[in-house]
Design a protein around this motif. Structure first.
Motif, mmCIF file in Angstrom:
data_model
loop_
_atom_site.group_PDB
_atom_site.id
_atom_site.type_symbol
_atom_site.label_atom_id
_atom_site.label_comp_id
_atom_site.label_asym_id
_atom_site.label_seq_id
_atom_site.Cartn_x
_atom_site.Cartn_y
_atom_site.Cartn_z
ATOM 1 N N SER A 33 0.867 -1.183 0.000
ATOM 2 C CA SER A 33 0.000 0.000 0.000
ATOM 3 C C SER A 33 0.896 1.223 0.000
ATOM 4 O O SER A 33 1.994 1.181 0.537
ATOM 5 C CB SER A 33 -0.877 0.043 1.247
ATOM 6 O OG SER A 33 -1.382 -1.224 1.560
ATOM 7 N N SER A 34 0.396 2.313 -0.546
ATOM 8 C CA SER A 34 1.275 3.479 -0.670
ATOM 9 C C SER A 34 0.543 4.778 -0.365
ATOM 10 O O SER A 34 -0.639 4.781 -0.052
ATOM 11 C CB SER A 34 1.831 3.545 -2.092
ATOM 12 O OG SER A 34 0.766 3.753 -2.984
ATOM 13 N N THR A 35 1.262 5.856 -0.437
ATOM 14 C CA THR A 35 0.705 7.206 -0.365
ATOM 15 C C THR A 35 1.292 7.973 -1.527
ATOM 16 O O THR A 35 2.474 7.817 -1.825
ATOM 17 C CB THR A 35 1.189 7.965 0.880
ATOM 18 O OG1 THR A 35 1.187 7.092 1.970
ATOM 19 C CG2 THR A 35 0.338 9.172 1.152
ATOM 20 N N SER A 36 0.493 8.826 -2.146
ATOM 21 C CA SER A 36 1.034 9.597 -3.256
ATOM 22 C C SER A 36 0.892 11.085 -2.999
ATOM 23 O O SER A 36 0.087 11.531 -2.178
ATOM 24 C CB SER A 36 0.321 9.222 -4.554
ATOM 25 O OG SER A 36 -1.075 9.407 -4.418
ATOM 26 N N THR B 222 2.378 8.469 9.631
ATOM 27 C CA THR B 222 1.150 8.080 10.345
ATOM 28 C C THR B 222 0.241 7.309 9.397
ATOM 29 O O THR B 222 -0.338 6.277 9.756
ATOM 30 C CB THR B 222 0.431 9.320 10.908
ATOM 31 O OG1 THR B 222 1.331 10.006 11.782
ATOM 32 C CG2 THR B 222 -0.818 8.935 11.698
ATOM 33 N N HIS B 223 0.140 7.791 8.143
ATOM 34 C CA HIS B 223 -0.636 7.080 7.122
ATOM 35 C C HIS B 223 -0.033 5.685 6.862
ATOM 36 O O HIS B 223 -0.749 4.678 6.852
ATOM 37 C CB HIS B 223 -0.651 7.921 5.843
ATOM 38 C CG HIS B 223 -1.325 7.267 4.688
ATOM 39 N ND1 HIS B 223 -2.619 7.548 4.332
ATOM 40 C CD2 HIS B 223 -0.889 6.331 3.806
ATOM 41 C CE1 HIS B 223 -2.949 6.820 3.276
ATOM 42 N NE2 HIS B 223 -1.923 6.076 2.934
ATOM 43 N N GLU B 224 1.276 5.625 6.674
ATOM 44 C CA GLU B 224 1.914 4.333 6.369
ATOM 45 C C GLU B 224 1.762 3.352 7.537
ATOM 46 O O GLU B 224 1.576 2.154 7.330
ATOM 47 C CB GLU B 224 3.397 4.528 6.021
ATOM 48 C CG GLU B 224 3.641 5.294 4.717
ATOM 49 C CD GLU B 224 2.932 4.688 3.512
ATOM 50 O OE1 GLU B 224 2.880 3.454 3.387
ATOM 51 O OE2 GLU B 224 2.407 5.464 2.695
ATOM 52 N N GLY C 218 -0.740 3.340 9.519
ATOM 53 C CA GLY C 218 -2.134 2.902 9.442
ATOM 54 C C GLY C 218 -2.239 1.664 8.557
ATOM 55 O O GLY C 218 -2.895 0.678 8.917
ATOM 56 N N HIS C 219 -1.548 1.702 7.403
ATOM 57 C CA HIS C 219 -1.503 0.517 6.533
ATOM 58 C C HIS C 219 -0.879 -0.650 7.277
ATOM 59 O O HIS C 219 -1.360 -1.779 7.231
ATOM 60 C CB HIS C 219 -0.657 0.805 5.289
ATOM 61 C CG HIS C 219 -1.343 1.625 4.251
ATOM 62 N ND1 HIS C 219 -2.619 1.391 3.829
ATOM 63 C CD2 HIS C 219 -0.900 2.697 3.530
ATOM 64 C CE1 HIS C 219 -2.947 2.272 2.884
ATOM 65 N NE2 HIS C 219 -1.930 3.084 2.701
ATOM 66 N N LEU C 220 0.238 -0.383 7.940
ATOM 67 C CA LEU C 220 0.963 -1.448 8.637
ATOM 68 C C LEU C 220 0.068 -2.171 9.638
ATOM 69 O O LEU C 220 0.055 -3.395 9.701
ATOM 70 C CB LEU C 220 2.192 -0.844 9.318
ATOM 71 C CG LEU C 220 3.177 -1.822 9.957
ATOM 72 C CD1 LEU C 220 4.586 -1.265 9.908
ATOM 73 C CD2 LEU C 220 2.794 -2.173 11.391
ATOM 74 N N GLY D 93 -6.904 0.143 5.227
ATOM 75 C CA GLY D 93 -6.812 0.483 3.813
ATOM 76 C C GLY D 93 -7.214 1.931 3.584
ATOM 77 O O GLY D 93 -7.455 2.677 4.542
ATOM 78 N N HIS D 94 -7.286 2.308 2.312
ATOM 79 C CA HIS D 94 -7.636 3.696 1.980
ATOM 80 C C HIS D 94 -9.126 3.979 2.097
ATOM 81 O O HIS D 94 -9.944 3.115 1.828
ATOM 82 C CB HIS D 94 -7.218 4.003 0.536
ATOM 83 C CG HIS D 94 -5.746 4.163 0.385
ATOM 84 N ND1 HIS D 94 -5.092 3.937 -0.794
ATOM 85 C CD2 HIS D 94 -4.803 4.527 1.278
ATOM 86 C CE1 HIS D 94 -3.799 4.161 -0.630
ATOM 87 N NE2 HIS D 94 -3.593 4.516 0.627
ATOM 88 N N VAL D 95 -9.456 5.205 2.443
ATOM 89 C CA VAL D 95 -10.829 5.702 2.316
ATOM 90 C C VAL D 95 -10.783 6.912 1.391
ATOM 91 O O VAL D 95 -9.798 7.652 1.381
ATOM 92 C CB VAL D 95 -11.451 6.126 3.671
ATOM 93 C CG1 VAL D 95 -11.707 4.921 4.547
ATOM 94 C CG2 VAL D 95 -10.584 7.145 4.399
HETATM 95 ZN ZN LIG Z 1 -1.862 4.663 1.484
#
Ligand SMILES: [Zn+2]
Length: 326
Positions: free
Chosen positions: A79-82, A280-282, A284-286, A290-292
């Motif tokens: 999962s990632s963040t962009s 903090t987002h990453e 959350g994935h860990l 998942g994404h909202v």
């Molecule tokens: Zn993400």
């Protein structure tokens, strides 16, 4: 003494073999033929669609990323963040379902071995019903929407930090704060929730996170390592989590992109990304979120902007999600 002992041993072996033969005979008749082994090496989605089985190899996703095939019975999710305005890196799951073959999910589309795809679809359908329905709320502190990734930790996440290539001083402290944002008593949005998610930072490491430059997950080694490196254009960070068939996570690695400017201090200014906010987002994935796509400013929205300090604190959906999982 010696001949007598040999005779006794031989008798015992015969008894065991006979016992095995008796119990195995009916089972053999009922067991379907196992799938053929995939040819060694690179495993394309087309190859996996034949239903072949594999214990090792490299899976290539349609977007050209590579993933080391997890052991039979295990899965890995990336999962990632962009950054805003850039193409989002697809969310990928590679599930090695043993004799059922290998299933690959790219965003919402499952491909690969038909029996494995069927198993994974059934599992995620069961999981989805547990998540709270997305409420039609419009702010960070009213929306209770959250998504689950499909795994959780039954134990404390013990992790290492590799500072090689880090883009800001104090990044390690920012990651530690981010990891702890999801644990214990969480106070945000004028309310408190309790989460049993836990992590323990161990020490600096020289091992690299098991990720590729394209944002794929390479072979897991038992160490959860967070660090820095190259990632595709527009991708700020990627988290890879390895988990078993029961959804129990056992390892997670994170890579943060060296292609951007970062800040890890209390304040943040200019064209920089805030390490703690993105981490903090990453994390959350860990932990299993998942994404909202609510547009309400939940930490688990898929992208984050420069100095987005508000993403250091959880929204109501984030709080609902972590408290539901833990
Ligand atoms: Zn993400």
């Amino acid at each position: 003494m010696r001949p007598a002992r040999n005779a006794l041993t031989a008798g015992a072996i015969i008894a065991i073999v006979a016992g095995l033969t008796i119990t195995a005979a009916p089972a053999q008749a009922a067991t379907p033929a196992t799938g053929t082994r995939c040819a060694a090496g690179t495993l394309s989605v087309q190859t996996l669609e034949t239903g072949c089985t594999a214990t090792s190899g490299t899976v290539v996703t349609p977007d050209g990323r590579t993933f080391a095939l997890p052991a039979p019975g295990e899965s890995v999710m990336a999962s990632s963040t962009s950054a805003p305005g850039t193409p989002e890196l697809a969310e990928v799951v590679v599930a090695n379902n043993g004799t059922a073959g290998v299933a690959v999910r790219v965003d919402d589309a499952w491909r690969g071995s038909a029996p494995a795809v069927q198993q994974e679809r059934a599992q995620s359908a069961a999981a989805t019903t547990q998540a709270a329905p997305a409420a039609a709320a419009t702010t960070k502190c009213t929306s209770t929407a959250w998504e689950q990734a499909g795994y959780r930790w039954a134990k404390t996440v013990k992790w290492y930090y590799n500072e090689s290539g880090q883009k800001s001083t104090y990044a390690k402290n920012a990651l530690r704060k981010a990891a702890n944002t999801w644990t214990g008593t969480i106070s945000s949005c004028d309310r408190s929730v309790t989460s049993t998610a836990s992590n323990g930072y161990l020490r600096l490491a020289t091992q690299k996170p098991n990720l590729t430059d394209k944002g794929g997950c390479s072979g897991n080694n038992g160490y959860s390592v967070m660090g820095w490196g190259k990632l595709p254009t527009g991708t700020l960070g990627v988290t890879c989590v390895w988990y078993d068939g029961n959804g129990n996570a056992r390892e997670a690695d994170q890579r943060y992109a060296t292609g951007f400017k970062w800040s890890s201090t209390a304040t943040c200014s200019g064209s920089r990304f805030d390490t703690q906010a993105v981490a903090t987002h990453e994390w959350g994935h860990l932990y299993g979120l998942g994404h909202v796509n609510t547009g309400t400013g939940q930490v688990m929205e898929p992208s984050g902007g420069y100095c987005q300090l508000e993403s250091r604190t959880l929204g109501r959906g984030d709080m609902t999600g972590i408290a539901s999982l833990y």
